[in-house]
Scaffold this motif. Structure first.
Motif, PDB file in Angstrom:
ATOM      1  N   ALA A  86      44.682  26.360  39.806  1.00 42.48           N
ATOM      2  CA  ALA A  86      44.827  27.588  39.016  1.00 42.48           C
ATOM      3  C   ALA A  86      43.889  27.574  37.808  1.00 42.48           C
ATOM      4  N   LEU A  87      43.770  26.430  37.140  1.00 39.48           N
ATOM      5  CA  LEU A  87      42.857  26.328  35.997  1.00 39.48           C
ATOM      6  C   LEU A  87      41.418  26.580  36.423  1.00 39.48           C
ATOM      7  N   ASP A  88      41.050  26.053  37.573  1.00 38.85           N
ATOM      8  CA  ASP A  88      39.703  26.279  38.086  1.00 38.85           C
ATOM      9  C   ASP A  88      39.476  27.766  38.331  1.00 38.85           C
ATOM     10  N   GLY A  89      40.479  28.447  38.872  1.00 38.25           N
ATOM     11  CA  GLY A  89      40.376  29.883  39.084  1.00 38.25           C
ATOM     12  C   GLY A  89      40.273  30.647  37.770  1.00 38.25           C
ATOM     13  N   CYS A  90      41.039  30.234  36.766  1.00 39.43           N
ATOM     14  CA  CYS A  90      40.987  30.891  35.449  1.00 39.43           C
ATOM     15  C   CYS A  90      39.606  30.754  34.819  1.00 39.43           C
ATOM     16  N   ASN A  91      38.900  29.697  35.147  1.00 42.19           N
ATOM     17  CA  ASN A  91      37.564  29.465  34.601  1.00 42.19           C
ATOM     18  C   ASN A  91      36.476  30.227  35.345  1.00 42.19           C
ATOM     19  N   ASP A  92      36.850  30.978  36.384  1.00 43.19           N
ATOM     20  CA  ASP A  92      35.867  31.784  37.102  1.00 43.19           C
ATOM     21  C   ASP A  92      35.185  32.706  36.090  1.00 43.19           C
ATOM     22  N   PRO A  93      33.839  32.737  36.065  1.00 41.52           N
ATOM     23  CA  PRO A  93      33.130  33.520  35.057  1.00 41.52           C
ATOM     24  C   PRO A  93      33.439  35.012  35.073  1.00 41.52           C
ATOM     25  N   THR A 133      47.051  24.479  49.536  1.00 44.30           N
ATOM     26  CA  THR A 133      46.351  24.142  50.778  1.00 44.30           C
ATOM     27  C   THR A 133      44.883  23.822  50.538  1.00 44.30           C
ATOM     28  N   GLY A 134      44.325  24.365  49.453  1.00 42.91           N
ATOM     29  CA  GLY A 134      42.919  24.098  49.134  1.00 42.91           C
ATOM     30  C   GLY A 134      41.925  24.806  50.035  1.00 42.91           C
ATOM     31  N   THR A 135      42.390  25.789  50.794  1.00 45.20           N
ATOM     32  CA  THR A 135      41.486  26.502  51.698  1.00 45.20           C
ATOM     33  C   THR A 135      40.730  27.597  50.947  1.00 45.20           C
ATOM     34  N   SER A 136      39.673  28.096  51.554  1.00 46.50           N
ATOM     35  CA  SER A 136      38.927  29.187  50.927  1.00 46.50           C
ATOM     36  C   SER A 136      39.780  30.458  50.891  1.00 46.50           C
ATOM     37  N   GLU A 137      40.636  30.653  51.887  1.00 45.83           N
ATOM     38  CA  GLU A 137      41.542  31.806  51.880  1.00 45.83           C
ATOM     39  C   GLU A 137      42.523  31.710  50.713  1.00 45.83           C
ATOM     40  N   SER A 138      43.052  30.521  50.475  1.00 42.96           N
ATOM     41  CA  SER A 138      43.945  30.299  49.335  1.00 42.96           C
ATOM     42  C   SER A 138      43.225  30.589  48.021  1.00 42.96           C
ATOM     43  N   ARG A 139      41.986  30.150  47.915  1.00 45.75           N
ATOM     44  CA  ARG A 139      41.188  30.399  46.707  1.00 45.75           C
ATOM     45  C   ARG A 139      41.012  31.898  46.478  1.00 45.75           C
ATOM     46  N   GLN A 140      40.724  32.652  47.531  1.00 42.95           N
ATOM     47  CA  GLN A 140      40.565  34.104  47.409  1.00 42.95           C
ATOM     48  C   GLN A 140      41.881  34.761  46.986  1.00 42.95           C
ATOM     49  N   LEU A 146      44.774  36.297  39.889  1.00 41.82           N
ATOM     50  CA  LEU A 146      44.260  36.128  38.530  1.00 41.82           C
ATOM     51  C   LEU A 146      43.503  37.372  38.062  1.00 41.82           C
ATOM     52  N   ASN A 147      42.867  38.078  38.979  1.00 42.20           N
ATOM     53  CA  ASN A 147      42.209  39.338  38.630  1.00 42.20           C
ATOM     54  C   ASN A 147      43.247  40.362  38.164  1.00 42.20           C
ATOM     55  N   LEU A 148      44.409  40.388  38.821  1.00 48.73           N
ATOM     56  CA  LEU A 148      45.494  41.267  38.388  1.00 48.73           C
ATOM     57  C   LEU A 148      45.949  40.901  36.975  1.00 48.73           C
TER      58      LEU A 148
END
Length: 177
Positions: A86-93, A133-140, A146-148
């Motif tokens: 989640a932290l990695d996602g929050c750091n998305d530019p 799960t660490g999958t690309s689908e999970s990341r999306q 997080l966009n919401l």
């Protein structure tokens, strides 16, 4: 066995008479327990000791981690690994969401404390399809949630909310003043 703070090391002999040593240290992304804790993790979840000089580094704190066996050099599992995701996602530019702390004590969701502007921080209850799960689908799925959160936090109404719940599927966001 190497130092837990070292991610990689290479030693290359260059003839005649030269040895080149390259060391890559782990980059901390979160602390465990408190703002003054010396236990940290990198984005892959490996636990290491920051050292006294790193106390002034501002990092999000993972609280509520039930496993008392944080082991230097070993990767965290379960909810703590999801918190790092989640932290990695929050750091998305595209999002640039700040996190003060993440509570991992409840199964099935994370509770993030996020500062927004000059107002009191918000508590964000977060879950996404494929958590852990660490999958690309999970990341999306995580990035959609997080966009919401970012959209709500940028709205005038959202800035007044004390709590946001984005654990439900289908793009539903629930807020509480």
């Amino acid at each position: 066995m190497g130092s837990p703070n070292i991610k990689s090391m290479s030693i290359v002999r260059i003839l005649p008479g030269t040895v080149r040593i390259e060391i890559t240290e782990r980059d901390p992304v979160a602390r465990f327990g408190s703002k003054s804790s010396l236990f940290a993790a990198d984005r892959e979840g490996y636990v290491f000791n920051l050292g006294e000089s790193a106390l002034r580094i501002e990092l999000p704190v993972i609280v509520g981690y039930k496993d008392d066996s944080l082991t230097l050099g070993k990767a965290v599992q379960g909810q703590a690994a999801m918190a790092l995701e989640a932290l990695d996602g929050c750091n998305d530019p595209r999002l640039c969401l700040r996190v003060d702390s993440i509570d991992v004590s409840q199964d099935g969701f994370l509770s993030l404390v996020m500062p927004i502007g000059g107002s009191a921080p918000q508590e964000v209850k977060l879950a996404w399809k494929g958590m852990g799960t660490g999958t690309s689908e999970s990341r999306q799925n995580l990035l959609r949630k997080l966009n919401l959160v970012a959209q709500v936090q940028q709205s005038p109404e959202g800035k007044r909310l004390a709590k946001i719940d984005v654990t439900h599927e289908g793009g539903k966001v629930y807020g509480q003043p």
